[in-house]
Scaffold this active site. Sequence first.
Site, mmCIF file in Angstrom:
data_model
loop_
_atom_site.group_PDB
_atom_site.id
_atom_site.type_symbol
_atom_site.label_atom_id
_atom_site.label_comp_id
_atom_site.label_asym_id
_atom_site.label_seq_id
_atom_site.Cartn_x
_atom_site.Cartn_y
_atom_site.Cartn_z
ATOM 1 N N GLU A 114 -3.910 15.409 2.242
ATOM 2 C CA GLU A 114 -3.165 14.955 3.430
ATOM 3 C C GLU A 114 -2.002 15.883 3.757
ATOM 4 O O GLU A 114 -1.324 15.688 4.756
ATOM 5 C CB GLU A 114 -2.586 13.555 3.174
ATOM 6 N N SER A 151 0.845 -1.199 0.000
ATOM 7 C CA SER A 151 0.000 0.000 0.000
ATOM 8 C C SER A 151 0.877 1.245 0.000
ATOM 9 O O SER A 151 2.078 1.168 0.235
ATOM 10 C CB SER A 151 -0.899 0.006 1.230
ATOM 11 N N LYS A 152 0.234 2.390 -0.222
ATOM 12 C CA LYS A 152 1.025 3.623 -0.315
ATOM 13 C C LYS A 152 1.704 3.965 1.011
ATOM 14 O O LYS A 152 2.730 4.613 1.037
ATOM 15 C CB LYS A 152 0.197 4.775 -0.855
ATOM 16 N N ARG A 153 1.125 3.496 2.107
ATOM 17 C CA ARG A 153 1.728 3.767 3.421
ATOM 18 C C ARG A 153 2.998 2.944 3.653
ATOM 19 O O ARG A 153 3.816 3.282 4.493
ATOM 20 C CB ARG A 153 0.746 3.415 4.549
#
Length: 509
Positions: free
Chosen positions: A282, A261-263
């Site tokens: 964000e 995931s992007k995180r």
Amino acid sequence: MSDLKPRVRFAPSPTGPLHMGGVRTALYNYLFAKKHGGTFILRIEDTDQARYVEEAEEYIVSALKWCGIMPSEGPGIGGKHGPYRQSERKEMYAKYADQLIDSGNAYYAWDTSEELTTKRKSSEKGDWRYGIGTREEMNNSLNMTEEEMNAKFATDAPYVIRFKTPENETITFTDEIRDEVSFQSNLLDDKVIFKSDGMPTYHLANIVDDHLMEITHVIRGEEWLPSAPLHVLLYRAFGWDAPKFAHLPLILKPTGNGKLSKRDGAKFGFPVFPLEWYDKTESETYAGYKEDGYLPEAFINMLLMLGWNPGTEQEIFPHEEMIHAFSLDRVVKSGARFDPEKAKWFNENWLRAMDNETLCSLLKPLAEDLPQDISDDQLAGIVHLLKERVSFIHEFLDAEYLFNSPVSFDEKTVKKKWKEQSADLMTQLAADFGEITDFNAVTAKETFSAFMEAKEVGFGQIGPALRLLLSGLGGGPDLFEIMAFLGKEECLQRMKNNLESIATLKATL
Ligand code: GLU
């Protein structure tokens, strides 16, 4: 392959930046098209106004460009099946939704979002679905007479069009990667295909466009596999031939545990996006491979191997070789674990394979940003010195000691390698270096060897001390190559001027 030249598309939704998984999908589509002399198309699927992100399309186009994955039809490029942005094709879709209504494959539904939420909440397991077994209790045209329906239309209440899933069917199709895949129709929802805002949903627009654009192969991520049975049913309802499907494996986290995931980028310290991305909502910047110093060749080579293998030991694939070697039948079925170290390895390999001149030209703009002036000769010297030691272009400029005399000295080396007699030995060695008329790596080394012999000392006794004086470090590239790069005068100065700093430091350790 049949005689028909494949037409494939990459169809991202501009809801944010392109994740590296998306770039891999684009790459596999591109390679497949190129290999078979077909066409690679870019189609922007922007029917979801609520999730639309303005800068995303530009980002997608720039990312593909950086990777060298160029579509031959698409927005801004043109082609006989345009426009290639779904929002610009808006008017086309309504008639196809009507066609499904007329053939009994779709129906109107007036359920409000509150009603739907109540229904969902009412099911114990939270698995309520609008479809077989529930559609008869809902507010839709299937449960209305003609008059009731017309009365509904007259109220102007918003409505959607849903697909009517056929009952008790096993939907089977052959996936180019997974072979035969089957789904039970009774487990599918009656998906919305046309929304109250006059826009089709992804499912309808995607099928209509794939048909109109004469797409032969749909190559996309595994997350779309659950949508495939609906797509197969839509093709059938329209009476169109479905393209071939190939669902690519997921890219997994470095731990192998779930989808990347992007995180994960920040968490594991690597980029997840091809180019840097600033997320306005964000107020956060996500790292990009490009900005982190990856070569596009290395980045796509890494993506190529993330879910595909050639069946040989070969890992490094230049562009043309990639096209030649790629085939869908060597794409793996199971998830591909992403390994950031391997990504770095690809970059190192690509850097080392590059000729020095190209490296210099890549380095030059970075060097121009530095406060000091670095000449072309110096750049060439840096590339020669460090080529085998760096993983990224910017690391060539990290060796501060190549430009300035060191101001700090590696404590561990000073403690272990700087002895009582070191200062004396270094002063004498400097005098010998001073005698050299033709100063270069070879003559410096010869002088150094002669000195070792004359003083009866080993490399370990004077090599690290000399390196400390010149670079402040305990390790690095070949000492004599460094000397040649710095030049005689600079070496002699450092050998003299840094003696005291090291002695002072030594006294504190
Ligand atoms: N618009 C979809 C996406 O964002 C396309 C999926 C497909 O290729 O059918 O990935």
